[in-house]
Structure formats: structure tokens, C-alpha cells
Design a protein around this motif. Structure first.
Motif, PDB file in Angstrom:
ATOM      1  N   ASN A   1       0.687  -1.468   4.916  1.00  0.00           N
ATOM      2  CA  ASN A   1       0.492  -2.835   5.381  1.00  0.00           C
ATOM      3  C   ASN A   1       1.861  -3.508   5.489  1.00  0.00           C
ATOM      4  OD1 ASN A   1      -0.284  -5.478   5.730  1.00  0.00           O
ATOM      5  ND2 ASN A   1      -1.907  -5.423   4.180  1.00  0.00           N
TER       6      ASN A   1
ATOM      7  N   THR B   1       3.710  -6.597   5.858  1.00  0.00           N
ATOM      8  CA  THR B   1       3.301  -7.991   5.643  1.00  0.00           C
ATOM      9  C   THR B   1       4.469  -8.955   5.871  1.00  0.00           C
ATOM     10  OG1 THR B   1       1.903  -7.095   3.891  1.00  0.00           O
ATOM     11  CG2 THR B   1       2.080  -9.464   3.998  1.00  0.00           C
TER      12      THR B   1
ATOM     13  N   THR C   1       0.815 -16.302   6.379  1.00  0.00           N
ATOM     14  CA  THR C   1       1.025 -14.870   6.151  1.00  0.00           C
ATOM     15  C   THR C   1       0.373 -14.110   7.289  1.00  0.00           C
ATOM     16  OG1 THR C   1       0.974 -15.168   3.769  1.00  0.00           O
ATOM     17  CG2 THR C   1       0.566 -12.952   4.567  1.00  0.00           C
TER      18      THR C   1
ATOM     19  N   LEU D   1       0.852  -1.203   0.000  1.00  0.00           N
ATOM     20  CA  LEU D   1       0.000   0.000   0.000  1.00  0.00           C
ATOM     21  C   LEU D   1       0.890   1.258   0.000  1.00  0.00           C
ATOM     22  CD1 LEU D   1      -2.817  -0.921   2.566  1.00  0.00           C
ATOM     23  CD2 LEU D   1      -2.678  -1.459   0.123  1.00  0.00           C
TER      24      LEU D   1
ATOM     25  N   TRP E   1       0.289  -9.882   9.169  1.00  0.00           N
ATOM     26  CA  TRP E   1       0.530  -8.483   8.807  1.00  0.00           C
ATOM     27  C   TRP E   1       0.249  -7.569   9.977  1.00  0.00           C
ATOM     28  CZ3 TRP E   1      -3.870  -5.092   8.397  1.00  0.00           C
ATOM     29  CH2 TRP E   1      -5.101  -5.739   8.623  1.00  0.00           C
TER      30      TRP E   1
ATOM     31  N   ARG F   1      -9.724 -10.884  12.429  1.00  0.00           N
ATOM     32  CA  ARG F   1      -8.892 -10.705  11.234  1.00  0.00           C
ATOM     33  C   ARG F   1      -7.416 -10.770  11.567  1.00  0.00           C
ATOM     34  NH1 ARG F   1      -9.799  -5.799   7.452  1.00  0.00           N
ATOM     35  NH2 ARG F   1      -8.052  -6.773   6.362  1.00  0.00           N
TER      36      ARG F   1
END
Ligand code: NAG
Length: 244
Positions: free
Chosen positions: A44, A46, A129, A38, A131, A95
Motif C-alpha cells: 500500500n 500511502t 490521505t 503492508l 493511497w 474507495r
């Protein structure tokens, strides 16, 4: 007597096997890809994490660390912050499981403290993954403006498994103890890894130019003054008309 001998052999065998099994739980290597995606002031951070195992060469489809948990510890320079409220909300909606200390998000970079964030994620396979939403603080305008460079350090990686199978792992896995939920401390192992990222990972944030700032201030000031004058004149005219 005969029985005892067998038992002894059995126990020695079992002991050997389980220690080999225990040791093999320590045979893995980790690669982390740390990126900033971004653009702008809200980005972000990551982490793409790959755990390579040497354990189950015969049946590589079985990942031996399912249900183990990784913890990533990320320190952020004073020019970058994570928003504690945003992290709570992301946790509430499942999330992301991350926390950081509360910080005043309004502070400019030169008045802020570096901040630590901590991310926890359960493993379901060799690739995962995670973040962190990160934000840039404003840098005070300076003469000439330009960019302020914020270097983001590599994270520290920790891991723990529900059956404590990593407890037997020695060098280079350093033991660590810290909170794993709201109440209790757990034993973790610090895991060495190979980092793939631009080193250092740098986020350059535009800095206002004080020269521009004065120009902007003069232009704004003039506009406001002229605007007010115009309004005043209109009002006076208006009164004038009313009086007749
Ligand atoms: C950040 O990137 C991760 C991994 O690609 C993704 O799951 C997450 O939704 C992204 N977050 C935002 C706010 O874009």
C-alpha cells in the motif's frame, strides 16, 4: 462628478482587495508523507498530505480549499505495477479514484515498462490521505539470488479549485493542463511540497537464486520420476491382479 470619484475609489479599493484576496489564495504550504505499508508482493503506497494555510489566521477553523481537488502523479519503476482492473473496481465502489495504463501483470520486471499512475482526491480539510495499491513483479532468478531494489520516486502534486481561484497564483505554481474527466482538459497548478519519506523510498523484492533453482529442479524432477514409476508399477500390478 462627486459620485464618480466615490465610484472610482470604490473600484480601486475593490480591485486592491480582490487582488490581495486572490494572492492570499496562493499562500499555503504542503507536506506529503509517502510510505509503503503492508508486506510481501502486494503493498500500500500511502500519501498523508497536510496543507498548511496562512490565509485565515483570524479564523483558522475555516479551510479555504474545501472542494478543491488534488491530483497526484506517481511514476513507478518497471519492477512495480498497479493493476488497472483493480483500480477500476476501487473506483466503482468509491474507495479510490485512480487510473493507470493497462499493463501485462504477468511480465517479469526486466521485460516490463515503467508505469504512471494518477490519483485524484477532493479536499475536505487541511489533512487528507490517499493511497495506491502496488504490486511487485517477479525478478528473474539470478545466480546467488538476493534482493532487487525498486526505488519509488516522489509524486508530483497538482491542485485545482472549482472557481479557478488558483489561476492567479504565479511562481512557484506552474500551470498544467490535462484531463480532469473523461472528456475535457482542465487547468491545474503544480504545487511544490515538502516530502517526508525515506529517500529514496525503496522496495526490495527477493530474487530467486538460480543455484537453488537447479536444486529445486533436480529434486522436483526426481520426485516426479519416482512418483510416476511408483504409479506405473501399481498400475501394472493392478492389471496383473485383474488378469487372474
Ligand atoms: C491503504 O492505506 C490507506 C490509508 O491508510 C487505507 O485507507 C486503505 O484502505 C489501505 N488499502 C489497503 C488495500 O489496505
Amino acid at each position: 462628478m462627486f459620485h464618480n470619484k466615490h465610484l472610482t475609489v470604490f473600484f480601486i479599493g475593490f480591485g486592491l482587495l480582490s487582488s490581495i484576496g486572490g494572492l492570499s489564495a496562493c499562500k499555503f504550504s504542503v507536506v506529503i508523507n509517502q510510505e509503503l505499508s503492508l508486506e510481501g508482493f502486494h503493498r500500500n503506497l500511502t500519501y498523508k498530505i497536510t496543507i498548511g494555510t496562512l490565509v485565515n489566521e483570524a479564523s483558522p477553523q475555516v479551510f479555504p480549499y474545501t472542494d478543491c481537488v488534488i491530483g497526484l502523479f506517481q511514476s513507478l519503476p518497471s519492477g512495480i505495477y498497479t493493476n488497472n482492473d483493480e483500480l477500476s473496481e476501487l473506483k466503482r465502489v468509491n474507495r479510490l479514484n485512480a487510473i493507470s495504463k493497462k499493463t501485462n501483470i504477468e511480465l517479469p520486471a526486466d521485460q516490463a515498462e515503467p508505469l504512471n499512475a494518477y490519483i485524484v482526491k477532493k479536499l475536505y480539510g487541511p489533512k487528507t490521505t490517499t493511497w495506491l495499491p502496488v504490486h511487485a513483479r517477479y525478478h528473474r532468478a539470478s545466480v546467488g539470488g538476493g534482493y532487487a531494489l525498486n526505488d519509488i520516486e516522489p509524486p508530483q502534486l497538482y491542485m485545482r479549485c472549482p472557481d479557478n481561484r488558483l489561476d492567479v497564483c504565479e511562481q512557484p505554481f506552474k500551470p498544467a493542463k490535462f484531463l480532469c474527466n473523461a472528456r475535457e482538459k482542465c487547468s491545474w497548478k503544480e504545487i511544490p511540497f515538502q516530502l517526508y519519506s525515506d529517500t529514496p523510498l525503496t522496495w526490495s523484492v527477493p530474487v530467486g537464486d538460480l543455484n537453488h533453482y537447479y536444486t529445486v529442479a533436480v529434486v522436483t524432477g526426481t520426485t516426479v520420476t519416482l512418483g510416476s514409476l511408483y504409479l506405473l508399477l501399481t498400475l501394472i500390478n493392478f492389471k496383473f491382479i485383474l488378469a487372474f
